[in-house]
Design an enzyme around this catalytic site. Structure first.
Site, PDB file in Angstrom:
ATOM      1  N   GLY A   1       0.796  -1.217   0.000  1.00  7.75           N
ATOM      2  CA  GLY A   1       0.000   0.000   0.000  1.00  7.75           C
ATOM      3  C   GLY A   1       0.832   1.272   0.000  1.00  7.75           C
ATOM      4  N   THR A   2       1.891   1.276   0.805  1.00 10.01           N
ATOM      5  CA  THR A   2       2.715   2.485   0.925  1.00 10.01           C
ATOM      6  C   THR A   2       3.368   2.852  -0.408  1.00 10.01           C
ATOM      7  OG1 THR A   2       3.093   2.110   3.274  1.00 10.01           O
ATOM      8  CG2 THR A   2       4.697   3.493   2.139  1.00 10.01           C
TER       9      THR A   2
ATOM     10  N   ASN B   1      -8.437   3.479   8.720  1.00 12.39           N
ATOM     11  CA  ASN B   1      -7.838   2.338   9.410  1.00 12.39           C
ATOM     12  C   ASN B   1      -7.920   2.445  10.928  1.00 12.39           C
ATOM     13  OD1 ASN B   1      -5.998   4.512   8.633  1.00 12.39           O
ATOM     14  ND2 ASN B   1      -4.427   3.402   9.761  1.00 12.39           N
TER      15      ASN B   1
ATOM     16  N   GLN C   1      -7.732  -0.553   3.440  1.00 12.74           N
ATOM     17  CA  GLN C   1      -8.565  -1.227   4.450  1.00 12.74           C
ATOM     18  C   GLN C   1      -9.847  -1.821   3.873  1.00 12.74           C
ATOM     19  OE1 GLN C   1      -7.885  -2.110   7.466  1.00 12.74           O
ATOM     20  NE2 GLN C   1      -6.016  -0.926   7.795  1.00 12.74           N
TER      21      GLN C   1
ATOM     22  N   THR D   1      12.768  -7.249 -10.322  1.00 19.51           N
ATOM     23  CA  THR D   1      12.194  -8.586 -10.523  1.00 19.51           C
ATOM     24  C   THR D   1      10.940  -8.747  -9.671  1.00 19.51           C
ATOM     25  OG1 THR D   1      14.399  -9.451 -10.937  1.00 19.51           O
ATOM     26  CG2 THR D   1      12.694 -11.062 -10.377  1.00 19.51           C
TER      27      THR D   1
ATOM     28  N   CYS E   1       1.296   1.238  11.766  1.00 20.13           N
ATOM     29  CA  CYS E   1       2.398   1.737  10.956  1.00 20.13           C
ATOM     30  C   CYS E   1       3.191   2.798  11.697  1.00 20.13           C
ATOM     31  CB  CYS E   1       1.876   2.298   9.634  1.00 20.13           C
ATOM     32  SG  CYS E   1       0.910   1.052   8.774  1.00 20.13           S
TER      33      CYS E   1
END
Length: 389
Positions: free
Chosen positions: A76-77, A157, A185, A243, A337
């Protein structure tokens, strides 16, 4: 199926969720047999490339879009950073509209862009429960002459408040603004149809819906042009060098498919737990507790989050979380977080809920049970030395 280690009760599912066994099964061959590099042209590489593209197709189908609009990331970040930084860079955006309740992946990125002089931030007003003031949003869009970018999360969140992203999207469309929504979320818990919601960027993080950590995706509407965030290879159609995390990507697609197929059942199960929890807490603490945001709103809040404001206690101080941890109950005082930092929750501060009383976020999953909720309530009564009837 019991996911608990040593009878730990895990109620921190907004931070991360347990990996579904079915997802692990799907991933295993990519750790053992299929270890080729997806960019290699030999048979071993082609097998992995095919699996990644099949996963992309699956995610695209689930969001009612085309595979060309799905880009796999590390979570997400990274997806939020890509959407914000790259759309500012590539679309000559000087104005960002957001709220003070966003995840730090959005807020810190926005603040940094402002510090560098690239954008000016406008914060949209919110009410005491964290609901967006759509009239104010309309004014902010109207008052800015150039192109704006709006970044507002779908489900908060910490306090469970849901933003009507279809309404936001329509306002953005009227004002020719770009719209990014952090849907970390809600992805896997709500049916998000990209054809029905006018949005340019949506975000998914696999570990929030019982998939592996370290993998996510960005939905990027085809009409939106951005330059790559990470250069160094032609992966992800030249949009993200590096990759691919093949096992993670395969796991993400499986987890999202599972989450959306059992969405209604999981929602009903979680709401049953939450309702029971609210009733029990209210029976014990009465009016001494309250619930932050829309987290106790069974109709409109984010089902999996309940943010509880407990009574202040001289004996306890700010040790409530610590006491719950000793009782083998995992929950949090805000967003995971920013855990480890004692600054408290920026969301609760913005809503003026932070003062003096302990605020605890409990978040539920399909693996939680009613007996666990009862145990937690018993422990809370013990900690507060309240005799239960």
């Amino acid at each position: 199926m019991n996911h608990h280690t040593d009878d730990y009760i895990y109620l921190d599912n907004a931070a991360t969720t347990a990996l579904s066994p079915e997802v692990l099964d799907e991933m295993m061959p990519f750790f053992t047999t299929h270890y080729g590099n997806p960019s290699s042209t030999h048979a071993q590489g082609r097998v992995v490339r095919t699996a990644i593209e099949r996963a992309r197709k699956k995610v695209a189908e689930l969001l009612n879009t085309s595979p060309a609009e799905i880009f796999f990331t590390s979570g997400g970040t990274e997806s939020d950073n890509t959407a914000l930084r790259c759309s500012v860079e590539s679309n000559d955006i000087k104005h960002l509209i957001t709220s003070k309740l966003e995840h730090h992946a959005v807020l810190h990125t926005a603040e940094e862009l402002e510090k560098k002089g690239k954008i000016k931030i406008s914060y949209v007003n919110t009410d005491a429960k964290g609901n967006i003031d759509y009239v104010h949003l309309d004014q902010l869009l109207l008052n800015h002459k150039g192109k704006s970018l709006v970044s507002l999360m779908h489900g908060n969140n910490e306090v469970g408040t849901i933003t009507d992203i279809a309404t936001v999207g329509e306002l953005c469309e009227q004002h020719q603004a770009l719209f990014h929504s952090d849907t970390v979320q809600t992805m896997g818990y709500y049916a998000l149809d990209t054809q029905a919601i006018p949005v340019h960027f949506l975000v998914g993080s696999s570990h929030k819906f019982h998939g592996p950590k370290g993998v996510g995706f960005l939905y990027l509407r085809h009409s939106t042009q951005i330059k790559p965030f990470q250069t160094g290879g032609a992966q992800e159609r030249n949009m993200r060098g590096g990759t691919e995390n093949a096992a993670g990507i395969v796991g993400l697609a499986k987890a999202l498919e599972l989450a959306l197929s059992e969405r209604e059942a999981v929602k009903n199960h979680i709401l049953t737990l939450k309702k029971h929890f609210i009733e029990k807490l209210t029976a014990i603490f009465g009016s001494e507790i309250s619930f932050n945001g829309e987290s106790a709103n069974l109709e409109q809040g984010l089902p999996k989050v309940l943010n509880v404001r407990f009574p202040a206690s001289k004996e306890l101080g700010d040790m409530l979380l610590f006491n719950l941890d000793i009782a083998k109950i995992a929950c949090s005082s805000g967003s995971a977080c920013s855990s480890g930092s004692n600054v408290g929750s920026h969301v609760l501060r913005a809503l003026n809920c932070a003062g003096g009383q302990p605020n605890i976020r409990f978040s539920f999953s399909k693996y939680n049970t009613l007996s666990e909720i009862d145990f937690v309530v018993e422990k809370l009564a013990e900690i507060y030395e309240i005799k239960m009837a």
